[in-house]
Write a protein that holds these residues in place. Structure first.
Motif, PDB file in Angstrom:
ATOM      1  N   UNK B 341       0.832  -1.198   0.000  1.00 21.43           N
ATOM      2  CA  UNK B 341       0.000   0.000   0.000  1.00 21.43           C
ATOM      3  C   UNK B 341       0.869   1.252   0.000  1.00 21.43           C
ATOM      4  N   UNK B 342       1.957   1.212   0.774  1.00 20.36           N
ATOM      5  CA  UNK B 342       2.879   2.355   0.763  1.00 20.36           C
ATOM      6  C   UNK B 342       3.426   2.585  -0.634  1.00 20.36           C
ATOM      7  N   UNK B 343       3.567   1.476  -1.392  1.00 23.00           N
ATOM      8  CA  UNK B 343       4.205   1.615  -2.693  1.00 23.00           C
ATOM      9  C   UNK B 343       3.348   2.409  -3.666  1.00 23.00           C
ATOM     10  N   UNK B 344       2.043   2.429  -3.430  1.00 22.46           N
ATOM     11  CA  UNK B 344       1.181   3.264  -4.280  1.00 22.46           C
ATOM     12  C   UNK B 344       1.607   4.719  -4.103  1.00 22.46           C
ATOM     13  N   UNK B 345       1.806   5.069  -2.831  1.00 21.97           N
ATOM     14  CA  UNK B 345       2.257   6.416  -2.517  1.00 21.97           C
ATOM     15  C   UNK B 345       3.644   6.683  -3.083  1.00 21.97           C
ATOM     16  N   UNK B 346       4.497   5.661  -3.011  1.00 18.93           N
ATOM     17  CA  UNK B 346       5.864   5.825  -3.506  1.00 18.93           C
ATOM     18  C   UNK B 346       5.886   6.110  -4.993  1.00 18.93           C
TER      19      UNK B 346
END
Lengths: 350, 427
Positions: B341-346
């Protein structure tokens, strides 16, 4: 806009002013206190379960032994090793890790750092690791008393239990509870039934497969009550609070708490909490710290919390004290003595 | 075959935003770098400032000091922040004083410990790179892969299984095999929603989210059942992987820096090459940017959607395999703090370019690593998650940053949006 620039200017000026005052406060070399350092599993420090209880023990060491207590929370498996390493760097006098998930990392780093002292809560090694004290609990002894009590208190002739996962630290509660009920049946010739657990096949029991979903706890509670259970022991950490809520709504059943005394930790449900099966992980953690303090720390061993040494126990009846017949109370006291003296062997009761 | 949408929906607008070229191609050299990094850099600064406010507000000692007097309150507040951020930065990058002292002492372990922060930050950044690339590849192809977390879990499970069940292979075969198994596990989990999208029009957002849940429950069951460690009494933890399956670490403990970081960089290069240097990549991006045009140009939309989701899933699976084979060495449920999920932000932070993903992953990895030092000062490590979130809010809404710092939108950049072609850095 202007205001914002002004605010930023104030921040900058303040930081200049304050940095001038800074040196006075930063250099306080603390006296060489001993350190107890806890690494939590992914549940975090206030999981209302074993991480929190072990931390209470660390705080006891801080208060009573004058140690310094520190903790690091793990967000993922990769953090276990990292956090233990951080504490090795801090030269902690005792590193406490919590739960089977930390088993591998604790073992690997304990073996790599033979001079450091470790203790792991709710887990033990076979074969033992030379500088780790395992903390395990004969929870079934206390749960046995709870089962006996439940069998003596039920009006419907049915009591219920369920677990978070089918793992030994959970099923041991359900196992002891069921044996307690069976023992009551044998003595009194009754036929109280246990819903949600089967002594012969633990995997057939009821499990939520979750330690945090309170909705599931509620559903399981409702199902068990629909099946006729009027005393329920949920063994799934905070999931049980959902069950307590369901029981409170119906108003004609009781719950038995686990791990800590729910009368104290879940006061909303004080009126329906018959008792709690307690695991004093704080006491065992503190005792390991104490053994480091006196120089009696003995790695490669296990501390087993039992009824005899007060590592497990049954909580007081609190608000429901008047509802429990005096005879039943004294029978349970006697049972406790008999288990401690080895007159009753849980494994014999089937 | 899905019917192409005629009017742009919110998702489309968002995709254009995260994949648009940030600065006109004509601007070159340092000026370009400066323009690209300006808003993210200011976002980081603002995030840290607001984080400082939070640290003060949540610190009991600061409140107590304020009760004594305003002056001592301000001093304590200042000291708390200085200590917290010193810990954050030295925890992430190393403490020069300590490094010098360690070298003077000549103690090898001390030296390794003093030098550990940077390699450890890289270790923390590695899964972010893989997962961020997975999302970025999806974005570039016009797909929202919200299923990276589930693909990561499936990849981890597959890599774990090959890691412990296959025995007797030499390391140079076993390790790559386990890693590829991880990629395959993720790829399968990406292929399914890709296929559903291409063949039935089932939206990938919904399907990838559902695939996440299936993956979580499936791995839960696998770990408690078929993959449980023998003799553990059914604990939800897998056996340890074989030594031959481990991704090698370069230095003795406690430095965990490992080959996986370079594999991640290699993958970033590969994704860049694929997207921007091959016809294949051009097809992918064209389908992403304008399916109608792509169809008109005779491109195979079905194949491209499936291909993009499968590759995206494979990258996500590698993130899981990397964690298992290089760091964890066995699988348990607390495998990921939400990398998927963090990777979407990344990807958003990195403008969906491989280089951007690497840079933002390094930032996140460093922040996470530094948080441990900060936590030792009794500052909750959740503060770092909040700082990360704040940075993302500011990057996602660059208008806030532009207004606060009165950064003018460069004229050419504005034009670039309107004449903007597909994706960034077109050749």
């Amino acid at each position: 806009m202007k205001k914002l620039s002004l605010f930023l200017a104030v921040v900058v000026v303040l930081s200049l002013v304050l940095s001038a005052c800074q040196p006075a406060a930063t250099t306080q070399a603390p006296a060489a206190k001993k350190k107890i350092c806890q690494v939590t599993d992914t549940g975090g420090i206030d999981d209302k379960s074993f991480n929190a209880t072990a931390w209470k023990g660390a705080e006891m060491a801080q208060k009573e032994l004058g140690w310094e207590a520190k903790y690091l929370e793990s967000k993922e498996v990769a953090d276990y090793e990292k956090n233990i390493n951080a504490f090795l760097e801090e030269k902690c006098d005792l590193i406490v890790t919590v739960g089977f998930l930390l088993g591998d990392a604790t073992k690997a780093l304990a073996e790599a750092n033979p001079n450091a002292k470790f203790s792991i809560v709710d887990f033990s090694y076979d074969p033992p690791v030379a500088n780790v004290v395992g903390q395990v609990f004969a929870t079934d002894e206390a749960a046995f008393l709870a089962g006996y009590l439940a069998a003596g208190m039920t009006k419907t002739g049915k009591v219920g239990t369920f677990g978070g996962l089918s793992i030994p630290t959970v099923t041991i509660f359900m196992d002891g509870f069921t044996r307690g009920v069976k023992y009551y049946n044998q003595l009194k010739g009754t036929n109280v039934e246990v819903l949600g657990y089967d002594l012969n096949d633990p995997n057939k029991g009821l499990f939520t497969n979750s330690f945090d979903d309170q909705t599931k706890g509620k559903e399981f509670g409702i199902t068990l009550m629909d099946e006729g259970a009027d005393i329920i022991m949920p063994v799934a950490g905070p999931v049980g609070l959902g069950t307590a809520a369901a029981v409170k709504e119906r108003g004609n059943a009781l719950i038995i708490g686990v791990d800590s005394d729910w009368y104290l930790t879940a006061p909303d449900y004080a009126d329906i909490t018959l008792t709690s099966v307690m695991k004093f992980m704080d006491v065992t953690t503190f005792n390991v710290a104490k053994s480091v303090e006196d120089g009696t720390f003995k790695g490669g061993t296990n501390v087993v919390g039992t009824l005899a040494n007060g590592g497990v126990g049954l909580a007081p009846y609190h608000n429901l004290d008047s509802k429990v017949p005096a005879e039943l109370k004294s029978e349970i006291e006697q049972l406790k003595k008999d288990i401690i003296d080895g007159k009753i062997k849980l494994a014999d009761i089937k | 075959m899905s019917k192409p949408e005629n009017k742009p929906d919110v998702g489309k607008v968002f995709l254009e935003e995260v994949t648009r070229p940030p600065v006109n191609e004509r601007v070159r050299g340092w000026q370009r770098v400066g323009r690209v990094l300006l808003v993210p850099a200011l976002a980081v600064v603002t995030g840290l400032l607001l984080g400082a406010v939070l640290i003060i507000l949540t610190s009991e000692s600061v409140w107590e000091a304020f009760r004594v007097s305003l002056g001592s309150g301000l001093v304590t507040a200042w000291n708390t922040i200085v200590q917290a951020y010193t810990a954050l930065f030295t925890g992430a990058l190393g403490d020069p004083v300590r490094i010098v002292q360690a070298f003077q002492s000549g103690d090898a372990l001390e030296i390794r410990r003093a030098l550990n922060p940077i390699p450890e930050s890289l270790v923390n950044a590695t899964p972010y790179i893989f997962a961020g690339l997975a999302v970025a590849l999806g974005f570039r192809s016009g797909l929202f892969n919200i299923g990276v977390e589930g693909q990561l879990f499936m990849g981890a499970a597959a890599a774990t299984y090959v890691g412990y069940a296959v025995k007797g292979l030499p390391g140079f075969i076993h390790m790559p095999l386990a890693f590829l198994a991880g990629a395959l596990g993720g790829a399968v989990w990406g292929f399914i929603p890709g296929w559903l999208k291409a063949k039935t029009g089932g939206h990938e957002v919904i399907n990838t989210i559902m695939m996440n849940w299936i993956a979580f429950r499936l791995t839960e069951w696998l770990l408690g059942g078929p993959m449980t460690r023998p003799g553990s009494g059914g604990l939800p933890i897998s056996p340890m992987i074989e030594k031959t399956a481990e991704i090698p670490q370069f230095f003795p403990a406690p430095i965990r820096f490992h080959l996986g970081f370079f594999i991640a960089l290699g993958m970033a290069w590969l994704v860049h090459w694929l997207l921007f240097k091959t016809t294949w990549g051009f097809d992918l991006r064209t389908v992403g940017a304008n399916p109608n045009a792509a169809r008109y140009a005779g491109m195979n939309i079905t194949r491209n959607i499936i291909l993009a989701m499968t590759l995206s899933g494979a990258l996500a699976g590698m993130a899981g395999a990397n964690q298992i084979l290089a760091v964890n060495r066995s699988m348990a449920l607390g495998l990921s703090p939400g990398y998927g999920f963090d990777s979407i932000a990344l990807a958003l932070l990195g403008n969906s370019t491989p280089v951007g993903v690497i840079l933002s992953s390094l930032l996140f990895g460093a922040l996470r690593n530094g948080a441990t030092r900060m936590e030792l000062l009794r500052i909750p490590n959740d503060i770092v998650s909040i700082i990360q979130a704040l940075i993302l809010v500011f990057v996602a809404a660059p208008a806030i940053i532009r207004t606060i710092y009165r950064v003018k939108v460069p004229k050419e950049a504005e034009e670039a949006v309107f004449v903007g072609s597909w994706g960034g850095g077109n050749k």
